[in-house]
Scaffold this motif. Structure first.
Motif, PDB file in Angstrom:
ATOM      1  N   ALA A  75      49.601  34.050  39.631  1.00 11.40           N
ATOM      2  CA  ALA A  75      49.445  35.226  40.493  1.00 11.40           C
ATOM      3  C   ALA A  75      49.419  34.781  41.954  1.00 11.40           C
ATOM      4  N   ALA A  77      47.495  35.911  45.578  1.00  8.10           N
ATOM      5  CA  ALA A  77      46.443  36.744  46.170  1.00  8.10           C
ATOM      6  C   ALA A  77      46.488  36.623  47.683  1.00  8.10           C
ATOM      7  N   VAL A 107      47.621  40.285  43.955  1.00  5.77           N
ATOM      8  CA  VAL A 107      46.243  40.778  44.053  1.00  5.77           C
ATOM      9  C   VAL A 107      45.868  40.876  45.530  1.00  5.77           C
ATOM     10  N   GLY A 324      40.826  36.403  43.976  1.00 10.04           N
ATOM     11  CA  GLY A 324      41.995  36.884  43.244  1.00 10.04           C
ATOM     12  C   GLY A 324      41.879  36.535  41.760  1.00 10.04           C
ATOM     13  N   ARG A 327      39.287  38.744  40.003  1.00 10.09           N
ATOM     14  CA  ARG A 327      39.776  40.096  39.720  1.00 10.09           C
ATOM     15  C   ARG A 327      40.874  40.076  38.667  1.00 10.09           C
ATOM     16  N   PHE A 328      41.767  39.095  38.778  1.00 11.16           N
ATOM     17  CA  PHE A 328      42.910  39.040  37.869  1.00 11.16           C
ATOM     18  C   PHE A 328      42.459  38.804  36.427  1.00 11.16           C
ATOM     19  N   GLU A 332      42.710  43.028  36.648  1.00 13.93           N
ATOM     20  CA  GLU A 332      43.059  43.812  37.843  1.00 13.93           C
ATOM     21  C   GLU A 332      44.147  43.139  38.660  1.00 13.93           C
ATOM     22  N   SER A 333      45.072  43.943  39.165  1.00 18.31           N
ATOM     23  CA  SER A 333      46.037  43.469  40.168  1.00 18.31           C
ATOM     24  C   SER A 333      46.455  44.699  40.972  1.00 18.31           C
ATOM     25  N   ASP A 334      47.311  44.503  41.976  1.00 18.47           N
ATOM     26  CA  ASP A 334      47.678  45.633  42.835  1.00 18.47           C
ATOM     27  C   ASP A 334      49.189  45.845  42.839  1.00 18.47           C
TER      28      ASP A 334
END
Ligand code: KG4
Ligand code: ZN
Length: 365
Positions: A75, A77, A107, A324, A327-328, A332-334
């Motif tokens: 990922a 971030a 993220v 990041g 959360r990941f 969760e991610s964005d």
């Protein structure tokens, strides 16, 4: 899990590679200090242009130091706010570009959450804990109950504490950035064996109920002393006067912090009888006098005390990569449509503070 972190919210351009095993594989920070020093503070437009110029090279360096390619990442971030918006846009756009090109999750990290979770990267601190978050734009006491779960117990009703250090340094003619320079000046006074009680400064809100902070009166008191000393001597502030005032200011800040933290600890213990650590984070957490004072308080209260290593207190991208990861791994991610946020309070339910315009907005985070 390997995550690339990007930080561009203020005057440090930074990239880091961190794993979910709490390993910092690379952590590069480029300070823009020399670009801003002639202006006595951070100039947002200069900061944004400098981020744009240096970020790609820093990411390349971090990836090379970590010994990985983009294909090895899980990922990307980046700080999504709060902060100087031009810089945040540069970091977010770069992260999105890498994510889009490589098909990686993106993220967006709250810069304050980066500071708040650093103690879990460095010391594996368990939730809940009591956090004193002290930086250039913030001065807050928060109960950290989990990732994304912050409850504010107190905040500043005027200046942030880092801002108070920076303004005091300016008043004393020490230059920018203020915190480290005030700390050095105070150390000179102590090393010379001079009386730390020479200047009696006010201790705003000490002994008062609640966990809020105030620093503008303290700064004004320093200004008055500077003016009186200048009048008496008819010349500029002597080195000894300047260093003694810096020492008095720093000692007073540490006292105020300890008083406010002691109150927050009482509330924290009532709500969480099973206990938890006292954690300090943010740029001002690099201050050794403050760290020592808080360590004493925590020991008296029977709480573990955690202060990240100095280089992870000031702005860096390892904390962004780590937040990041936190959360990941919760799923969760964005989306790539995420819009950078100049304001982004950690506890959106906390009441606004009277007397402070735009509190929590964090022009500096
Ligand atoms: O967290 P940070 O690097 O950037 C923001 O997100 O604001 O914090 C910067 C602030 C500045 O106000 C700086 O003067 C202060 O942290 N600071 C210090 C020290 N090192 C940095 N304040 C007191 N003592 C220090 N050693
Ligand atoms: Zn910061």
């Amino acid at each position: 899990m390997i995550v690339l972190g990007i930080e561009t919210s203020c005057d440090e351009t930074a990239a880091a590679v961190v794993t979910d095993a709490r390993e910092i594989r690379a952590d590069v920070v480029l300070s823009q200090l020399d670009d801003h020093t002639p202006y006595g503070g951070v100039v947002p437009e200069i900061a944004a242009r400098a981020h744009l110029e240096h970020l790609d090279g820093l990411i390349r360096r971090a990836m090379a130091e970590a010994g990985i390619g983009f294909g090895d990442l899980d990922a990307v971030a980046a700080t999504g706010g709060p902060g100087l918006i031009g810089g945040v846009i540069v970091g977010v756009m770069t992260a999105k570009a890498i994510a889009a090109a490589r098909g990686l999750p993106f993220v967006a990290v709250n810069h304050l959450e980066g500071h708040a979770l650093t103690a879990r990267l460095t010391d594996d601190v368990a939730f809940p804990y009591l956090l004193l978050l002290v930086s250039g734009g913030h001065c807050q006491l928060l109960v950290v109950e989990g990732v994304g779960r912050y409850r504010r117990l107190g905040t500043t009703i005027d200046d942030a504490v880092g801002e108070a250090f920076d303004k005091t340094a300016k008043l004393l003619g020490l230059g920018y950035p203020g915190g480290p320079l005030v700390e050095k000046a105070a150390a000179r006074a102590t090393d010379a064996g001079r009386d730390p009680g020479r200047f009696d400064l006010p201790r705003p809100l000490v002994g008062r109920p609640g966990c809020d902070f105030s620093f503008s009166g303290l700064k004004t008191a320093v200004r008055r002393h500077v003016e009186e000393l200048a009048k008496a001597s008819g010349g500029p502030l002597s080195d000894a006067d300047r260093d003694d005032l810096a020492a008095a200011f720093q000692a007073t800040v540490a006292e105020v912090m300890a008083d406010r933290c002691a109150r927050a600890i009482r509330r924290f213990k009532e709500e969480h009888p099973q206990g938890g650590a006292l954690v300090v984070a943010g740029g001002v957490a690099a201050n050794r006098t403050l760290r020592a004072r808080l360590a004493t308080l925590a020991a008296k209260e029977g709480m573990p005390f955690v202060a990240p290593p100095l280089r992870l207190c000031t702005d860096n991208a390892a904390m962004i990569a780590w937040a990041g990861i936190e959360r990941f791994r919760l799923g969760e991610s964005d989306p790539l449509s995420f819009a950078p946020r100049p304001r982004w309070p950690l506890d959106p339910t906390a009441a606004p503070v009277i007397g402070r315009a735009g509190v929590g907005s964090g022009v500096k985070a």
